[in-house]
Design a protein around this motif. Structure first.
Motif, PDB file in Angstrom:
ATOM      1  N   GLU A  39       0.752  -1.351   0.085  1.00 17.85           N
ATOM      2  CA  GLU A  39      -0.024  -0.075  -0.073  1.00 17.85           C
ATOM      3  C   GLU A  39       0.853   1.212  -0.012  1.00 17.85           C
ATOM      4  O   GLU A  39       1.815   1.334   0.758  1.00 17.85           O
ATOM      5  N   HIS A  40       0.780   2.141  -0.975  1.00 11.25           N
ATOM      6  CA  HIS A  40       1.376   3.668  -0.814  1.00 11.25           C
ATOM      7  C   HIS A  40       2.908   3.520  -1.525  1.00 11.25           C
ATOM      8  O   HIS A  40       3.608   4.404  -1.380  1.00 11.25           O
ATOM      9  N   GLU A  41       3.098   2.321  -1.954  1.00 11.41           N
ATOM     10  CA  GLU A  41       4.314   2.226  -2.535  1.00 11.41           C
ATOM     11  C   GLU A  41       4.404   2.457  -4.076  1.00 11.41           C
ATOM     12  O   GLU A  41       3.486   2.381  -4.853  1.00 11.41           O
ATOM     13  N   VAL A  42       5.281   3.197  -4.172  1.00 17.64           N
ATOM     14  CA  VAL A  42       5.683   3.590  -5.737  1.00 17.64           C
ATOM     15  C   VAL A  42       7.131   2.784  -6.386  1.00 17.64           C
ATOM     16  O   VAL A  42       8.002   2.783  -5.750  1.00 17.64           O
ATOM     17  N   ILE A  43       6.464   2.045  -7.349  1.00 20.32           N
ATOM     18  CA  ILE A  43       7.609   1.079  -7.874  1.00 20.32           C
ATOM     19  C   ILE A  43       7.714   1.610  -9.351  1.00 20.32           C
ATOM     20  O   ILE A  43       6.709   1.802 -10.017  1.00 20.32           O
ATOM     21  N   CYS A  44       8.951   1.980  -9.879  1.00 21.10           N
ATOM     22  CA  CYS A  44       9.189   2.133 -11.187  1.00 21.10           C
ATOM     23  C   CYS A  44       9.934   1.130 -11.754  1.00 21.10           C
ATOM     24  O   CYS A  44      10.856   0.263 -11.124  1.00 21.10           O
ATOM     25  N   LEU A  45       9.290   0.782 -13.089  1.00 20.82           N
ATOM     26  CA  LEU A  45       9.711  -0.430 -13.820  1.00 20.82           C
ATOM     27  C   LEU A  45      10.919   0.255 -15.197  1.00 20.82           C
ATOM     28  O   LEU A  45      10.316   1.157 -15.793  1.00 20.82           O
ATOM     29  N   GLU A 194       3.448  14.760  -7.105  1.00 22.91           N
ATOM     30  CA  GLU A 194       2.373  15.059  -5.971  1.00 22.91           C
ATOM     31  C   GLU A 194       1.484  13.976  -5.699  1.00 22.91           C
ATOM     32  O   GLU A 194       1.125  13.703  -4.379  1.00 22.91           O
ATOM     33  N   LEU A 195       1.481  12.963  -6.388  1.00 20.74           N
ATOM     34  CA  LEU A 195       0.264  11.875  -6.096  1.00 20.74           C
ATOM     35  C   LEU A 195       1.450  10.897  -5.425  1.00 20.74           C
ATOM     36  O   LEU A 195       0.614  10.517  -4.200  1.00 20.74           O
ATOM     37  N   ALA A 196       2.635  10.766  -5.695  1.00 22.00           N
ATOM     38  CA  ALA A 196       3.336   9.822  -4.809  1.00 22.00           C
ATOM     39  C   ALA A 196       3.334  10.407  -3.105  1.00 22.00           C
ATOM     40  O   ALA A 196       3.398   9.796  -2.150  1.00 22.00           O
ATOM     41  N   GLU A 197       3.705  11.866  -3.109  1.00 18.45           N
ATOM     42  CA  GLU A 197       3.605  12.243  -1.904  1.00 18.45           C
ATOM     43  C   GLU A 197       2.406  12.177  -1.296  1.00 18.45           C
ATOM     44  O   GLU A 197       2.272  12.293   0.139  1.00 18.45           O
ATOM     45  N   GLY A 198       1.064  12.051  -1.997  1.00 11.49           N
ATOM     46  CA  GLY A 198      -0.056  11.990  -1.297  1.00 11.49           C
ATOM     47  C   GLY A 198      -0.440  10.543  -1.042  1.00 11.49           C
ATOM     48  O   GLY A 198      -1.449  10.165  -0.527  1.00 11.49           O
ATOM     49  N   GLY A 199       0.553   9.546  -1.489  1.00 11.68           N
ATOM     50  CA  GLY A 199       0.228   8.331  -0.728  1.00 11.68           C
ATOM     51  C   GLY A 199      -0.426   7.423  -1.770  1.00 11.68           C
ATOM     52  O   GLY A 199      -1.009   6.112  -1.521  1.00 11.68           O
ATOM     53  N   MET A 200      -0.436   7.710  -3.135  1.00 11.47           N
ATOM     54  CA  MET A 200      -0.977   6.681  -4.237  1.00 11.47           C
ATOM     55  C   MET A 200       0.013   5.810  -4.282  1.00 11.47           C
ATOM     56  O   MET A 200       1.035   5.923  -4.555  1.00 11.47           O
ATOM     57  N   MET A 202       1.648   3.125  -6.939  1.00 10.26           N
ATOM     58  CA  MET A 202       1.653   3.567  -8.340  1.00 10.26           C
ATOM     59  C   MET A 202       2.758   2.570  -8.867  1.00 10.26           C
ATOM     60  O   MET A 202       3.856   2.348  -8.001  1.00 10.26           O
ATOM     61  N   LEU A 203       2.411   2.001 -10.015  1.00 10.89           N
ATOM     62  CA  LEU A 203       3.582   1.438 -10.883  1.00 10.89           C
ATOM     63  C   LEU A 203       4.017   2.180 -12.171  1.00 10.89           C
ATOM     64  O   LEU A 203       2.946   2.457 -12.659  1.00 10.89           O
ATOM     65  N   ILE A 204       5.151   2.592 -12.290  1.00 10.34           N
ATOM     66  CA  ILE A 204       5.603   3.517 -13.344  1.00 10.34           C
ATOM     67  C   ILE A 204       6.456   2.986 -14.306  1.00 10.34           C
ATOM     68  O   ILE A 204       7.373   2.898 -13.531  1.00 10.34           O
TER      69      ILE A 204
END
Length: 258
Positions: A39-45, A194-200, A202-204
């Protein structure tokens, strides 16, 4: 919502992939992907073109059916037989490198169409949600414009807002800056930041390595349809363990993109 013990429901896991495979004809594009996203993790591919990044995102959104393996969202297996695909897609936003805005609709209509049609929101509520998002991302003055009157960066920001208007649990971003002129990239990346800082969650999939290093909680390097290496950005970018990762990053450095 049903939860499978192996899928993870109440354990802080937003997304889990188990042995996901996908082929197009004789070409196997994904060769057994295992990935857990908190939850709330941002992963870059990251990875070269053709490594499977876009296909992986399309499988998660069920735009492509998987050939083998299972995908869970908050513990529910979305690849199980009989799953309502449209219900799943309402929870997983996806934005592509091509903006895919409806040219004959205003910005506001582009954003409110799906919440009204798919979620059954009253028009006033959908417009209120859309206007709040447009204001948040500096686009309020564009609500009555048509897409062809906007810059590429503005169109891509509208595409992101359109996905956010569905209030998804997870956002998938597929090379969202690759079709933009360099000077427009920053405004789109600022929205994602901003989305990342808001806790979204995401897979990017991205070729913007400096951005990936800055924003990601974890980097996954894809090569030949597998996740060859994954870890925190500082390790992947400074001490990659795999020779293939090192070669890829060296080319990126030589091109001045890291």
């Amino acid at each position: 919502m049903t939860a499978d013990a192996s899928g993870g429901a109440a354990d802080g896991v937003a997304l889990r992939l188990e042995g996901v495979r996908k082929s197009f004809g004789k070409l196997e594009v994904l060769k057994g992907i295992d990935l857990t996203v908190g939850e709330h993790e941002v992963i870059c591919l990251i990875g070269a073109s053709g490594s499977g990044k876009s296909t992986l995102l399309r499988c998660i959104n069920l735009l492509e059916p998987v050939d083998a393996g299972r995908i869970f969202v908050h513990g529910e297996e979305i690849t199980a037989p009989g799953v309502d695909v449209n219900r799943v897609r309402r929870r997983i936003g996806i934005v592509f490198q091509s903006f895919n805005l409806f040219p004959h609709m205003t910005v506001l209509r582009n954003i409110t169409l799906a919440p009204i049609k798919a979620l059954g929101l009253p028009k006033a509520e959908a417009e209120g949600r859309a206007l709040a998002l447009l204001e948040r991302f500096g686009l309020a003055d564009k609500k009555d414009e048509y897409p062809d009157r906007l810059s590429g960066g503005q169109q891509q920001r509208v595409a992101i807002v359109r996905a956010l208007a569905m209030e998804p649990d997870i956002m998938l971003l597929d090379e969202v800056t690759s079709a933009l002129d360099p000077e427009l990239v920053a405004e789109v990346l600022s929205v994602i930041r901003e989305l990342a800082e808001g806790g979204m969650t995401m897979l990017i999939a991205t070729h913007e390595m400096a951005f990936a290093r800055d924003i990601a909680d974890r980097i996954c390097f894809l090569d030949g349809g597998v996740i060859l290496e994954e870890g925190p950005p500082e390790r992947i970018f400074t001490e990659p363990r795999e020779e293939r990762t090192r070669r890829f990053l060296q080319r990126i450095i030589e091109a001045g993109r890291l």
